[in-house]
Design a protein around this motif. Sequence first.
Motif, PDB file in Angstrom:
ATOM      1  N   THR A  29       0.623  -1.123  -0.157  1.00 14.57           N
ATOM      2  CA  THR A  29      -0.032   0.161  -0.009  1.00 14.57           C
ATOM      3  C   THR A  29       0.668   1.262  -0.001  1.00 14.57           C
ATOM      4  N   LEU A  30       1.685   1.420   1.085  1.00 15.13           N
ATOM      5  CA  LEU A  30       2.511   2.657   0.803  1.00 15.13           C
ATOM      6  C   LEU A  30       3.547   2.659  -0.415  1.00 15.13           C
ATOM      7  N   ALA A  31       4.033   1.516  -1.036  1.00 14.27           N
ATOM      8  CA  ALA A  31       4.733   1.583  -2.183  1.00 14.27           C
ATOM      9  C   ALA A  31       3.681   2.241  -3.267  1.00 14.27           C
ATOM     10  N   ILE A  88      10.022   4.335   8.822  1.00 14.45           N
ATOM     11  CA  ILE A  88      11.368   4.468   8.019  1.00 14.45           C
ATOM     12  C   ILE A  88      11.170   4.787   6.398  1.00 14.45           C
ATOM     13  N   LEU A  89      10.160   4.145   5.939  1.00 12.98           N
ATOM     14  CA  LEU A  89       9.700   4.482   4.535  1.00 12.98           C
ATOM     15  C   LEU A  89       9.171   5.571   4.209  1.00 12.98           C
ATOM     16  N   PHE A  99      15.466   4.782  -3.104  1.00 12.86           N
ATOM     17  CA  PHE A  99      14.175   4.465  -2.147  1.00 12.86           C
ATOM     18  C   PHE A  99      13.757   2.955  -2.299  1.00 12.86           C
ATOM     19  N   ARG A 100      13.624   2.261  -3.549  1.00 12.83           N
ATOM     20  CA  ARG A 100      13.517   0.967  -3.663  1.00 12.83           C
ATOM     21  C   ARG A 100      14.395  -0.110  -3.000  1.00 12.83           C
ATOM     22  N   ILE A 102      15.756   0.484  -0.295  1.00 13.62           N
ATOM     23  CA  ILE A 102      15.274   0.345   0.971  1.00 13.62           C
ATOM     24  C   ILE A 102      14.001  -0.310   1.188  1.00 13.62           C
ATOM     25  N   LEU A 103      12.995   0.044   0.289  1.00 17.17           N
ATOM     26  CA  LEU A 103      11.791  -0.670   0.399  1.00 17.17           C
ATOM     27  C   LEU A 103      11.988  -2.101   0.163  1.00 17.17           C
ATOM     28  N   TYR A 104      12.768  -2.639  -0.744  1.00 21.63           N
ATOM     29  CA  TYR A 104      12.888  -4.215  -0.863  1.00 21.63           C
ATOM     30  C   TYR A 104      13.425  -4.782   0.071  1.00 21.63           C
ATOM     31  N   GLY A 105      14.569  -3.939   0.596  1.00 18.02           N
ATOM     32  CA  GLY A 105      15.208  -4.569   1.639  1.00 18.02           C
ATOM     33  C   GLY A 105      14.604  -4.704   2.953  1.00 18.02           C
ATOM     34  N   LEU A 106      13.821  -3.970   3.279  1.00 18.94           N
ATOM     35  CA  LEU A 106      12.796  -4.218   4.643  1.00 18.94           C
ATOM     36  C   LEU A 106      11.836  -5.216   4.182  1.00 18.94           C
ATOM     37  N   VAL A 107      11.493  -5.465   3.026  1.00 18.75           N
ATOM     38  CA  VAL A 107      10.328  -6.284   2.805  1.00 18.75           C
ATOM     39  C   VAL A 107      11.227  -7.878   2.788  1.00 18.75           C
ATOM     40  N   GLY A 108      12.199  -7.768   2.331  1.00 19.12           N
ATOM     41  CA  GLY A 108      13.290  -8.932   2.229  1.00 19.12           C
ATOM     42  C   GLY A 108      13.499  -9.390   3.703  1.00 19.12           C
TER      43      GLY A 108
END
Length: 504
Positions: A29-31, A88-89, A99-100, A102-108
């Motif tokens: 949702t945030l993405a 954080i995001l 940004f992507r 960081i986003l994908y890092g947190l999801v991972g």
Amino acid sequence: MHKKLPVLLLTSVFVVATCGLIYELIAGTLASYLLGDSVTQFSTIIGLYLFSMGIGSWISKYFEKDILFWFIQIEILVGLVGGTSSSILYLVFESAASFRIILYGLVGITGTLVGLEIPLLMRILKDRYEFKDLVSRVFTFDYIGALLASIIFPLLLIPYLGLIKTSYLFGILNVGIALVVCLNFQKEIKSVAYLKVAAIVCLMALLTGFVFANAITSYSESLGYNDTIIYSKSTNYQRIVLTKKGKMLRLYLNGNLQFSSDDEYRYHEALVHPGLSAIPGAKKVLVMGGGDGLAVREILKYPSVAQISLVDLDPGMTNLFKSNPMLLELNKSSLLSPKVKVINADAFTWIREQKEKYDFIVIDFPDPSNYSVGKLYSNSFYRLVRSILSDGGLIVVQSTSPYVAPKSFWCVNKTLESVGFFTIPYHNYVPSFGDWGYIMAAAKPGYKLPAAFPGNLRFLTREGLVQMRHFPKDMQTVETEINKLNNQALVKYFEEEWGAVSYQ
């Protein structure tokens, strides 16, 4: 094995599944709010999350001793990472060049930790249940938790808590269950003092974040807007932000500017009057989109109009523009007029059931930046629009910029022509957006320039409309595909043309 352990750990399975899916939904949702194209964002994040869970499950085989200790520690980490991820995001979006990543890092990281938990739980419980009972119990609780998360996320959590509070709340649940297990079985766990301190510290940090979530949201959003934010809310469908600078109001949906009160009249006069003024005695008007009531304000300048139906998906949007004093002044309380009927529904679903005919139809949807909006610019949708247009009636479609996005603009034109409409494209300069395009369309040829417009317009004139219908060399017709539900060509054109342009 302690009698309480199976019950607590099966409860943990439920919590793990619920929290894990909530973190996944929050990231998607945030993405979509920050990056647009909800289909791409959700698809990418779900795929990465599931892949990361697979990695976590594979890594779990290397945990051979003190499994309960490791489970509690991982549960604390999941709560900390998942609980703080949305903050954080939001905070790094405006300043982080990648940004992507960081986003994908947190999801991972979240997916990997969640993927570790279930195998460890099954190994802890393997001596308590037969294998078939163990699998059935663990996955039953897992799937029930996932179902609960998918139901409460859109219906309760986003409307009433918002993204940041929701992530902190479920972080608290994760760490809370870890602390409960730790306290109940402290005699069976090594380094229990360390685990208790870690859980309590993380719990206090997450509780602090939950308490100050609104302040975090306000601060992080202020980084992305030049003006003062006076209203912000996440609805079931979008993030609504209203800003103010002096007397100027600006509305943003999912971070994209929708209007500025300084020049919105240029957009809305050009949207409504070239068509409606050409239909003498028009009585029934339909507006799809336009939940701000600004197009309706212009339509109400015609005494002959007896009925206006406004179809907008989001009740959060229409309720705001029916109640906020500053917005009521801007739209002249148009949505409160007895002539206006507000219908909160998906236009694609709603129009299929309509048999009523309309003299004039205004299609004022957001730009086709994702597939869920792109369907409202498709030939299937325009065919339905044509079926409810009265003889001699006209429609008008906001159609993005023919200068910045000529393929997108002319794709809308070609799609309308493909279902039998005769089109009248035109464009207009709106300072907040630049050169903006519209397409009028009729079921029969023979559009005639209106003899006059209402006398209380601030911008539009008959001579001005003549100029609007002229397209200079750099905005001439280009060849495009027809936008269909099964190809969504328009969304591809839009992403390609607007991708490198910021128009906030």
